[in-house]
Design a protein around this motif. Structure first.
Motif, PDB file in Angstrom:
ATOM      1  N   SER A 276       9.719   0.106   2.659  1.00 19.03           N
ATOM      2  CA  SER A 276       9.910   1.541   2.874  1.00 19.03           C
ATOM      3  C   SER A 276       9.040   2.344   1.909  1.00 19.03           C
ATOM      4  O   SER A 276       9.104   2.157   0.692  1.00 19.03           O
ATOM      5  CB  SER A 276      11.383   1.909   2.672  1.00 19.03           C
ATOM      6  OG  SER A 276      11.557   3.310   2.691  1.00 19.03           O
ATOM      7  N   SER A 277       8.211   3.244   2.467  1.00 16.61           N
ATOM      8  CA  SER A 277       7.378   4.098   1.613  1.00 16.61           C
ATOM      9  C   SER A 277       8.225   5.075   0.813  1.00 16.61           C
ATOM     10  O   SER A 277       7.893   5.423  -0.317  1.00 16.61           O
ATOM     11  CB  SER A 277       6.374   4.865   2.477  1.00 16.61           C
ATOM     12  OG  SER A 277       7.049   5.657   3.444  1.00 16.61           O
ATOM     13  N   MET A 278       9.362   5.508   1.409  1.00 21.00           N
ATOM     14  CA  MET A 278      10.259   6.407   0.701  1.00 21.00           C
ATOM     15  C   MET A 278      10.885   5.707  -0.501  1.00 21.00           C
ATOM     16  O   MET A 278      10.954   6.272  -1.600  1.00 21.00           O
ATOM     17  CB  MET A 278      11.356   6.926   1.634  1.00 21.00           C
ATOM     18  CG  MET A 278      12.307   7.929   0.988  1.00 21.00           C
ATOM     19  SD  MET A 278      13.556   8.520   2.140  1.00 21.00           S
ATOM     20  CE  MET A 278      12.512   9.353   3.348  1.00 21.00           C
ATOM     21  N   GLY A 279      11.314   4.473  -0.298  1.00 24.18           N
ATOM     22  CA  GLY A 279      11.907   3.718  -1.397  1.00 24.18           C
ATOM     23  C   GLY A 279      10.907   3.426  -2.495  1.00 24.18           C
ATOM     24  O   GLY A 279      11.228   3.508  -3.684  1.00 24.18           O
ATOM     25  N   ARG A 280       9.669   3.102  -2.084  1.00 22.53           N
ATOM     26  CA  ARG A 280       8.633   2.835  -3.081  1.00 22.53           C
ATOM     27  C   ARG A 280       8.286   4.102  -3.860  1.00 22.53           C
ATOM     28  O   ARG A 280       8.115   4.071  -5.076  1.00 22.53           O
ATOM     29  CB  ARG A 280       7.378   2.288  -2.389  1.00 22.53           C
ATOM     30  CG  ARG A 280       6.315   1.830  -3.386  1.00 22.53           C
ATOM     31  CD  ARG A 280       5.043   1.364  -2.700  1.00 22.53           C
ATOM     32  NE  ARG A 280       5.276   0.153  -1.906  1.00 22.53           N
ATOM     33  CZ  ARG A 280       5.239   0.105  -0.588  1.00 22.53           C
ATOM     34  NH1 ARG A 280       4.982   1.198   0.107  1.00 22.53           N
ATOM     35  NH2 ARG A 280       5.452  -1.028   0.064  1.00 22.53           N
ATOM     36  N   GLY A 281       8.213   5.244  -3.146  1.00 23.06           N
ATOM     37  CA  GLY A 281       7.901   6.503  -3.822  1.00 23.06           C
ATOM     38  C   GLY A 281       8.990   6.922  -4.789  1.00 23.06           C
ATOM     39  O   GLY A 281       8.705   7.424  -5.882  1.00 23.06           O
ATOM     40  N   LYS A 282      10.260   6.689  -4.413  1.00 21.07           N
ATOM     41  CA  LYS A 282      11.361   7.020  -5.297  1.00 21.07           C
ATOM     42  C   LYS A 282      11.340   6.157  -6.542  1.00 21.07           C
ATOM     43  O   LYS A 282      11.593   6.639  -7.658  1.00 21.07           O
ATOM     44  CB  LYS A 282      12.691   6.833  -4.553  1.00 21.07           C
ATOM     45  CG  LYS A 282      13.915   7.248  -5.354  1.00 21.07           C
ATOM     46  CD  LYS A 282      15.178   7.076  -4.543  1.00 21.07           C
ATOM     47  CE  LYS A 282      16.401   7.477  -5.362  1.00 21.07           C
ATOM     48  NZ  LYS A 282      17.664   7.293  -4.585  1.00 21.07           N
ATOM     49  N   ALA A 283      11.022   4.883  -6.377  1.00 17.54           N
ATOM     50  CA  ALA A 283      10.963   3.979  -7.534  1.00 17.54           C
ATOM     51  C   ALA A 283       9.827   4.368  -8.473  1.00 17.54           C
ATOM     52  O   ALA A 283       9.981   4.358  -9.697  1.00 17.54           O
ATOM     53  CB  ALA A 283      10.796   2.541  -7.057  1.00 17.54           C
ATOM     54  N   VAL A 284       8.678   4.722  -7.887  1.00 15.21           N
ATOM     55  CA  VAL A 284       7.532   5.102  -8.713  1.00 15.21           C
ATOM     56  C   VAL A 284       7.813   6.399  -9.471  1.00 15.21           C
ATOM     57  O   VAL A 284       7.446   6.548 -10.647  1.00 15.21           O
ATOM     58  CB  VAL A 284       6.270   5.239  -7.840  1.00 15.21           C
ATOM     59  CG1 VAL A 284       5.122   5.849  -8.640  1.00 15.21           C
ATOM     60  CG2 VAL A 284       5.859   3.886  -7.289  1.00 15.21           C
ATOM     61  N   SER A 285       8.465   7.358  -8.809  1.00 19.50           N
ATOM     62  CA  SER A 285       8.738   8.649  -9.446  1.00 19.50           C
ATOM     63  C   SER A 285       9.634   8.513 -10.669  1.00 19.50           C
ATOM     64  O   SER A 285       9.546   9.313 -11.606  1.00 19.50           O
ATOM     65  CB  SER A 285       9.374   9.610  -8.439  1.00 19.50           C
ATOM     66  OG  SER A 285      10.662   9.143  -8.039  1.00 19.50           O
ATOM     67  N   THR A 286      10.511   7.493 -10.665  1.00 18.53           N
ATOM     68  CA  THR A 286      11.386   7.284 -11.821  1.00 18.53           C
ATOM     69  C   THR A 286      10.632   6.715 -13.023  1.00 18.53           C
ATOM     70  O   THR A 286      11.137   6.760 -14.141  1.00 18.53           O
ATOM     71  CB  THR A 286      12.539   6.335 -11.466  1.00 18.53           C
ATOM     72  OG1 THR A 286      12.002   5.049 -11.103  1.00 18.53           O
ATOM     73  CG2 THR A 286      13.358   6.871 -10.317  1.00 18.53           C
ATOM     74  N   CYS A 287       9.435   6.193 -12.776  1.00 21.28           N
ATOM     75  CA  CYS A 287       8.659   5.558 -13.860  1.00 21.28           C
ATOM     76  C   CYS A 287       7.521   6.435 -14.364  1.00 21.28           C
ATOM     77  O   CYS A 287       6.988   6.165 -15.453  1.00 21.28           O
ATOM     78  CB  CYS A 287       8.082   4.230 -13.378  1.00 21.28           C
ATOM     79  SG  CYS A 287       9.305   3.034 -12.803  1.00 21.28           S
ATOM     80  N   VAL A 288       7.149   7.458 -13.604  1.00 18.17           N
ATOM     81  CA  VAL A 288       5.977   8.252 -13.972  1.00 18.17           C
ATOM     82  C   VAL A 288       6.168   8.944 -15.311  1.00 18.17           C
ATOM     83  O   VAL A 288       5.281   8.929 -16.175  1.00 18.17           O
ATOM     84  CB  VAL A 288       5.670   9.280 -12.862  1.00 18.17           C
ATOM     85  CG1 VAL A 288       4.628  10.279 -13.332  1.00 18.17           C
ATOM     86  CG2 VAL A 288       5.189   8.576 -11.611  1.00 18.17           C
ATOM     87  N   SER A 289       7.333   9.569 -15.516  1.00 20.15           N
ATOM     88  CA  SER A 289       7.587  10.284 -16.770  1.00 20.15           C
ATOM     89  C   SER A 289       7.521   9.343 -17.960  1.00 20.15           C
ATOM     90  O   SER A 289       6.898   9.654 -18.983  1.00 20.15           O
ATOM     91  CB  SER A 289       8.963  10.964 -16.719  1.00 20.15           C
ATOM     92  OG  SER A 289       9.046  11.854 -15.639  1.00 20.15           O
ATOM     93  N   HIS A 290       8.177   8.193 -17.813  1.00 17.59           N
ATOM     94  CA  HIS A 290       8.189   7.234 -18.908  1.00 17.59           C
ATOM     95  C   HIS A 290       6.784   6.717 -19.210  1.00 17.59           C
ATOM     96  O   HIS A 290       6.395   6.567 -20.377  1.00 17.59           O
ATOM     97  CB  HIS A 290       9.126   6.070 -18.568  1.00 17.59           C
ATOM     98  CG  HIS A 290       9.156   5.002 -19.616  1.00 17.59           C
ATOM     99  ND1 HIS A 290       8.400   3.851 -19.522  1.00 17.59           N
ATOM    100  CD2 HIS A 290       9.845   4.918 -20.783  1.00 17.59           C
ATOM    101  CE1 HIS A 290       8.620   3.099 -20.588  1.00 17.59           C
ATOM    102  NE2 HIS A 290       9.489   3.723 -21.370  1.00 17.59           N
TER     103      HIS A 290
END
Length: 340
Positions: free
Chosen positions: A238-252
């Motif tokens: 799922s592109s939505m699931g992958r995008g959500k996972a990536v967004s949680t790591c961008v800040s860190h």
């Protein structure tokens, strides 16, 4: 002239030998008012931004692990800036070099190194939190329990303060030359080591040991976590699931690159390459502007932080409306009493 002041101070009694002279920005006296206004504004915005994140997380009834770690990160950044910036601002007000005692210099160095090291360990703990959340979501609540997060946070601080204490004691046990003039606005490790008279590699070995403990080991843990996260995201269809996972790591990832980039540039190099003017300029960035970016990055990129801040603003607005209603009722009652 600052260096003339150094020569005069070197000829004083042994009491003066127990203190250092921070040259600060004495070569930029014509710009000290402008620099003071810029640094004061940045400092106040940094304090307000980190304080808002801290208050928002404390007021949140539920404390997810990421919010808990962000709260600790904000506290570290608040202490980090308070250890360094106020004295730098004071030197700009005075417009001349400022003295700092031998013990005061050691305490400032210890706190600065300890807080920076604690942040390195905390970033590694946050990467592990992201790894468990993405790679082991079914076990996340059990693994990242409140007790485990608290122990992890306390361990990060205790280990950092212990290593920083050893480094500080080792640095201040080295023989110093006659000159006690530190061409910096705080007691940074390379600036103090530049005054050491020994010709051995003891000073550089101290920095190397601190680098391995504070930078290399946490960085390897962070790198391992994100390699596992990347491997797990490959299997997400799922592109939505992958995008959500990536967004949680961008800040860190952004905070990690800023912190480790500045620290590596400043401390992973031989003593012979030390440049006071250049290092002082770089230090201005990572002690003033980098902490300012942290709350901005997390408030803009982290969904949980944005939600908590919105709740806090709504509560404040509701409280303001209630207070306006009370004042309106008081005015009405006052008018009725006057009519009577």
């Amino acid at each position: 002239m600052p260096y003339g002041g150094c020569m005069e101070r070197d000829n004083k009694s042994t009491d003066a030998a127990m203190e250092f002279l921070l040259l600060g920005f004495s070569e930029l006296l014509c710009l000290r008012v402008l620099l003071f206004l810029i640094f004061l504004t940045v400092h106040l915005v940094t304090l307000v931004g980190n304080a808002m994140i801290f208050v928002a997380v404390v007021m949140e009834p539920s404390h997810p692990p990421m919010l808990f770690f962000l709260c600790q990160l904000s506290v570290i950044e608040l202490c980090y800036t308070l250890v360094i910036v106020p004295k730098a601002l004071l030197s700009l007000i005075v417009g001349d070099s400022s003295t700092i005692s031998f013990m005061g210099c050691a305490v400032q160095m210890h706190l600065f190194v300890a807080l920076g090291g604690a942040e390195c360990f905390l970033l590694a703990a946050m990467s592990y939190d992201r790894y468990v959340a993405i790679c082991q979501p079914l076990h996340y609540a059990a693994v990242m329990s409140k007790g485990f997060c608290l122990r992890l946070a306390v361990t990060c601080c205790l280990v950092a303060f212990a290593v920083a204490l050893g480094l500080t004691l080792a640095v201040f046990c080295l023989p110093f030359c006659q000159s006690r003039c530190i061409n910096h606005f705080f007691c940074d490790v390379p600036a103090v080591l530049h005054l050491v008279c020994t010709q051995s590699y003891a000073a550089e070995l101290l920095l190397l040991a601190a680098f391995v403990l504070f930078l290399l080991l946490p960085f390897l843990l962070i790198l391992t976590s994100y390699v596992c996260i990347a491997a797990a995201l490959v299997h997400v269809t799922s592109s939505m699931g992958r995008g959500k996972a990536v967004s949680t790591c961008v800040s860190h990832l952004a905070i990690t690159l800023l912190h480790y980039g500045c620290a590596t540039f400043m401390y992973v190099r031989p003593k012979s390459s030390y440049s006071p003017a250049r290092d002082k300029t770089v230090s201005l960035v990572y002690t003033n502007f980098t902490p300012l970016l942290y709350p901005l990055i997390y408030s803009l990129r982290n969904k949980e932080i944005r939600g908590v801040l919105r709740k806090m603003l709504r509560k404040k607005k509701k409280a303001q409306l209630n207070w306006d209603d009370i004042r309106a009722m008081m005015c009405v009652c006052g008018k009725l009493q006057q009519n009577e």
